[in-house]
Motif scaffolding. Structure first.
Motif, PDB file in Angstrom:
ATOM      1  N   ASN A   1      13.050 -46.601  18.002  1.00 41.20           N
ATOM      2  CA  ASN A   1      12.251 -46.518  16.829  1.00 41.20           C
ATOM      3  C   ASN A   1      13.457 -45.753  15.810  1.00 41.20           C
ATOM      4  O   ASN A   1      13.096 -44.696  15.301  1.00 41.20           O
ATOM      5  CB  ASN A   1      10.870 -45.902  17.019  1.00 41.20           C
ATOM      6  N   LEU A   2      14.269 -46.508  15.089  1.00 45.77           N
ATOM      7  CA  LEU A   2      15.524 -45.849  14.513  1.00 45.77           C
ATOM      8  C   LEU A   2      14.917 -45.469  13.035  1.00 45.77           C
ATOM      9  O   LEU A   2      14.927 -44.545  12.343  1.00 45.77           O
ATOM     10  CB  LEU A   2      16.599 -46.842  14.070  1.00 45.77           C
ATOM     11  N   LYS A   3      13.734 -46.557  12.717  1.00 46.36           N
ATOM     12  CA  LYS A   3      13.091 -46.222  11.201  1.00 46.36           C
ATOM     13  C   LYS A   3      12.542 -44.928  11.176  1.00 46.36           C
ATOM     14  O   LYS A   3      12.496 -44.042  10.267  1.00 46.36           O
ATOM     15  CB  LYS A   3      12.031 -47.287  11.189  1.00 46.36           C
ATOM     16  N   GLU A   4      11.484 -44.573  12.500  1.00 48.78           N
ATOM     17  CA  GLU A   4      10.940 -43.366  12.407  1.00 48.78           C
ATOM     18  C   GLU A   4      11.692 -42.205  12.625  1.00 48.78           C
ATOM     19  O   GLU A   4      11.437 -41.115  11.870  1.00 48.78           O
ATOM     20  CB  GLU A   4       9.700 -43.580  13.718  1.00 48.78           C
ATOM     21  N   ASP A   5      12.804 -42.302  13.268  1.00 48.08           N
ATOM     22  CA  ASP A   5      13.762 -41.192  13.486  1.00 48.08           C
ATOM     23  C   ASP A   5      14.303 -40.832  12.292  1.00 48.08           C
ATOM     24  O   ASP A   5      14.392 -39.641  11.936  1.00 48.08           O
ATOM     25  CB  ASP A   5      14.739 -41.479  14.793  1.00 48.08           C
ATOM     26  N   LEU A   6      14.748 -41.846  11.632  1.00 48.62           N
ATOM     27  CA  LEU A   6      15.476 -41.533  10.139  1.00 48.62           C
ATOM     28  C   LEU A   6      14.360 -40.795   9.163  1.00 48.62           C
ATOM     29  O   LEU A   6      14.895 -40.101   8.322  1.00 48.62           O
ATOM     30  CB  LEU A   6      16.172 -42.785   9.789  1.00 48.62           C
ATOM     31  N   GLU A   7      13.311 -41.562   9.162  1.00 49.33           N
ATOM     32  CA  GLU A   7      12.410 -41.171   8.109  1.00 49.33           C
ATOM     33  C   GLU A   7      12.106 -39.597   8.420  1.00 49.33           C
ATOM     34  O   GLU A   7      11.527 -38.922   7.492  1.00 49.33           O
ATOM     35  CB  GLU A   7      11.144 -42.068   7.947  1.00 49.33           C
ATOM     36  N   LYS A   8      11.990 -39.163   9.824  1.00 44.55           N
ATOM     37  CA  LYS A   8      11.674 -37.615   9.849  1.00 44.55           C
ATOM     38  C   LYS A   8      12.744 -36.793   9.073  1.00 44.55           C
ATOM     39  O   LYS A   8      12.464 -35.707   8.929  1.00 44.55           O
ATOM     40  CB  LYS A   8      11.865 -37.312  11.411  1.00 44.55           C
ATOM     41  N   GLU A   9      13.929 -37.291   9.021  1.00 44.59           N
ATOM     42  CA  GLU A   9      14.968 -36.505   8.256  1.00 44.59           C
ATOM     43  C   GLU A   9      15.409 -36.788   6.960  1.00 44.59           C
ATOM     44  O   GLU A   9      15.715 -36.127   6.419  1.00 44.59           O
ATOM     45  CB  GLU A   9      16.309 -36.751   9.313  1.00 44.59           C
ATOM     46  N   ILE A  10      14.977 -38.081   6.647  1.00 41.98           N
ATOM     47  CA  ILE A  10      15.386 -38.437   5.120  1.00 41.98           C
ATOM     48  C   ILE A  10      13.979 -39.289   4.330  1.00 41.98           C
ATOM     49  O   ILE A  10      13.511 -39.921   5.061  1.00 41.98           O
ATOM     50  CB  ILE A  10      16.502 -39.556   5.276  1.00 41.98           C
ATOM     51  N   ASN A  11      13.798 -38.346   3.274  1.00 40.80           N
ATOM     52  CA  ASN A  11      12.608 -38.761   2.585  1.00 40.80           C
ATOM     53  C   ASN A  11      13.012 -40.006   1.817  1.00 40.80           C
ATOM     54  O   ASN A  11      13.211 -39.864   0.434  1.00 40.80           O
ATOM     55  CB  ASN A  11      12.172 -37.752   1.515  1.00 40.80           C
ATOM     56  N   LEU A  12      13.216 -41.164   2.200  1.00 42.75           N
ATOM     57  CA  LEU A  12      13.611 -42.332   1.320  1.00 42.75           C
ATOM     58  C   LEU A  12      12.807 -43.496   2.522  1.00 42.75           C
ATOM     59  O   LEU A  12      12.615 -43.453   3.513  1.00 42.75           O
ATOM     60  CB  LEU A  12      15.054 -42.582   1.460  1.00 42.75           C
ATOM     61  N   GLU A  13      12.777 -44.811   1.541  1.00 43.64           N
ATOM     62  CA  GLU A  13      12.034 -45.881   2.432  1.00 43.64           C
ATOM     63  C   GLU A  13      13.308 -46.465   3.109  1.00 43.64           C
ATOM     64  O   GLU A  13      14.259 -46.722   2.746  1.00 43.64           O
ATOM     65  CB  GLU A  13      11.821 -46.945   1.321  1.00 43.64           C
ATOM     66  N   ILE A  14      13.091 -46.517   4.329  1.00 41.96           N
ATOM     67  CA  ILE A  14      13.874 -47.187   5.404  1.00 41.96           C
ATOM     68  C   ILE A  14      13.343 -48.402   5.971  1.00 41.96           C
ATOM     69  O   ILE A  14      12.193 -48.757   6.462  1.00 41.96           O
ATOM     70  CB  ILE A  14      14.092 -46.221   6.648  1.00 41.96           C
ATOM     71  N   TYR A  15      14.068 -49.742   6.251  1.00 43.83           N
ATOM     72  CA  TYR A  15      13.759 -50.865   6.721  1.00 43.83           C
ATOM     73  C   TYR A  15      14.982 -51.373   7.517  1.00 43.83           C
ATOM     74  O   TYR A  15      16.017 -51.144   7.632  1.00 43.83           O
ATOM     75  CB  TYR A  15      13.638 -51.998   5.551  1.00 43.83           C
ATOM     76  N   ILE A  16      14.194 -51.761   8.822  1.00 48.24           N
ATOM     77  CA  ILE A  16      15.193 -52.359   9.964  1.00 48.24           C
ATOM     78  C   ILE A  16      14.842 -53.902   9.975  1.00 48.24           C
ATOM     79  O   ILE A  16      14.063 -54.320  10.162  1.00 48.24           O
ATOM     80  CB  ILE A  16      14.601 -51.660  11.280  1.00 48.24           C
ATOM     81  N   GLU A  17      16.100 -54.532  10.005  1.00 50.57           N
ATOM     82  CA  GLU A  17      16.251 -56.054  10.103  1.00 50.57           C
ATOM     83  C   GLU A  17      17.393 -56.506  10.873  1.00 50.57           C
ATOM     84  O   GLU A  17      18.139 -55.843  11.100  1.00 50.57           O
ATOM     85  CB  GLU A  17      15.990 -56.770   8.605  1.00 50.57           C
ATOM     86  N   ASN A  18      17.063 -57.520  11.583  1.00 47.95           N
ATOM     87  CA  ASN A  18      18.067 -58.386  12.091  1.00 47.95           C
ATOM     88  C   ASN A  18      19.137 -58.947  11.233  1.00 47.95           C
ATOM     89  O   ASN A  18      18.969 -59.266  10.094  1.00 47.95           O
ATOM     90  CB  ASN A  18      17.492 -59.699  13.040  1.00 47.95           C
ATOM     91  N   ASN A  19      20.328 -58.665  11.804  1.00 52.46           N
ATOM     92  CA  ASN A  19      21.616 -59.015  10.807  1.00 52.46           C
ATOM     93  C   ASN A  19      21.666 -60.372  10.326  1.00 52.46           C
ATOM     94  O   ASN A  19      22.005 -60.721   9.324  1.00 52.46           O
ATOM     95  CB  ASN A  19      22.673 -58.587  11.671  1.00 52.46           C
TER      96      ASN A  19
END
Length: 387
Positions: free
Chosen positions: A170-188
């Motif tokens: 869960n990269l989205k969740e792990d990043l949002e814990k550290e960074i207060n920005l909207e994060i989206y994960i998508e297939n390349n």
């Protein structure tokens, strides 16, 4: 006629107006009213809100021969920035764009690890640098989209990345814990298809984009939305079997399409055969120029198997436009005509087949564009493309 509460209708009207302003580049209130079929009073109210939010700006035309000089509306592309990240094996590409999708900063970082914790730390460090550096606008960084070269579920969890051997992360969740920005994960591959639709093929509702670099990915835009399948894993066309009992693949099957028609399969073969550890496109281009028979035969075989898979894709999805993203195809003379000659089934229907003119930048540009679309809350974008 759209019905619903006033807030919902206002949101739809706002979306129509923003999308039209972006598409036209500059447009007057009067022309905007006609284009989106809304009253001048509605346009005035919406424009006033957008001006106050600094999402659009007014410009008076200097060269206008008849009557009063009209006030033109355009998107304030400096109101914020979008950050696109291509998280590939061996390197991470970062591109920051303005709100019209024009890159303002790009960085490529080489990565010598597949360890998730180390990669996560690197991402956090780099994102924080961008966040600190680009604060000179109303909205700062409006969103971050990260391209994953593997399976991404509908809830944006990374299910599996073959080359890094990541599973259920869960990269989205792990990043949002550290960074207060909207994060989206998508297939390349989806983001490559999105870039083609947003930057180049503005009137295309059904588009397929086949990426042929480290494997084969298929990005699918159907009626201007990603076609994801039940769990979000649709588009793994590289693991369609084209040679039963053929070459073994990391997925566990034999004879997968990407073992015959991905650039990595060509590079792997030539690197081993010619004992060149760091084989480059320049090597292959020189062999093309020299008329190297083995390389010519290898490319003909590459195109033959590519055509088999494309024929299947066309028959399954009946796309309007089919885009091929491959540096080797851009380099090889008459590649597109050779592919077309192999697609001669009377039941295969598509309007246009072409090689991407955006190329390897399409993934990270598609990521920027998706962040912009999410921020502006519009159903689809049509952005200008500048080389």
């Amino acid at each position: 006629m759209v019905t619903g509460d006033a807030a919902y209708i206002k949101k739809i009207n706002r979306s129509l107006i923003i999308r039209k302003i972006i598409k036209e580049g500059m447009i007057s209130r009067a022309d905007l009213s006609k284009a989106v079929d809304l009253t001048r009073a509605t346009i005035s109210a919406q424009v006033a809100d957008l001006l106050e939010e600094e999402l659009i700006i007014e410009t008076q035309l200097e060269h206008y021969s008849v009557g009063r000089k009209p006030i033109m509306l355009s998107l304030n592309n400096q109101a914020g920035y979008a950050l696109g990240i291509d998280l590939d094996y061996g390197q991470i590409s970062f591109t920051l764009s303005d709100l019209l999708g024009k890159p303002v900063s790009s960085t490529i970082i080489k990565v010598n690890t597949v360890d998730y914790s180390e990669t996560l730390h690197l991402l956090i460090e780099q994102i924080k640098k961008y966040k600190a550096e680009f604060t000179d606008s109303r909205y700062g960084i409006v969103g971050i989209v990260i391209a994953i070269h593997g399976l991404v579920s509908k809830n944006e969890v990374i299910h599996y990345v073959p080359r890094q051997q990541w599973e259920d992360i869960n990269l989205k969740e792990d990043l949002e814990k550290e960074i207060n920005l909207e994060i989206y994960i998508e297939n390349n591959a989806n983001l490559c298809a999105f870039a083609e639709r947003v930057y180049k093929h503005h009137e295309t509702d059904n588009l397929l984009c086949t990426t042929l670099y480290s494997g084969i990915g298929l990005g699918m835009m159907m009626n201007n939305e990603f076609f994801r399948g039940h769990d979000g894993y649709a588009g793994e066309a590289g693991h369609m079997i084209v040679v039963p009992g053929g070459k073994p693949c990391n997925c566990g099957n034999k004879g997968c399409w990407e073992k015959y028609s991905s650039e990595s399969s060509i590079f792997e073969y030539l690197s081993n055969k010619r004992k060149i550890e760091n084989l480059t496109y320049e090597h292959i281009q020189n062999w093309f120029n020299e008329g190297d028979e083995e390389v010519q035969e290898l490319m003909e075989q590459f195109i033959y198997y590519l055509s088999i898979g494309l024929n299947n894709m066309i028959n399954m999805y009946n796309p309007d436009v089919l885009v091929l993203d491959s540096e080797l195809l851009r380099m090889y003379p008459e590649a597109l005509n050779k592919i077309r000659e192999n697609l001669n089934s009377s039941i295969s229907h598509y309007r246009e087949l072409l090689i991407s003119s955006i190329g390897k930048k399409s993934c990270v540009l598609g990521a920027c564009a998706l962040a912009i679309q999410n921020f502006l809350d519009v159903p689809m974008l049509s952005l200008p493309y500048e080389r």
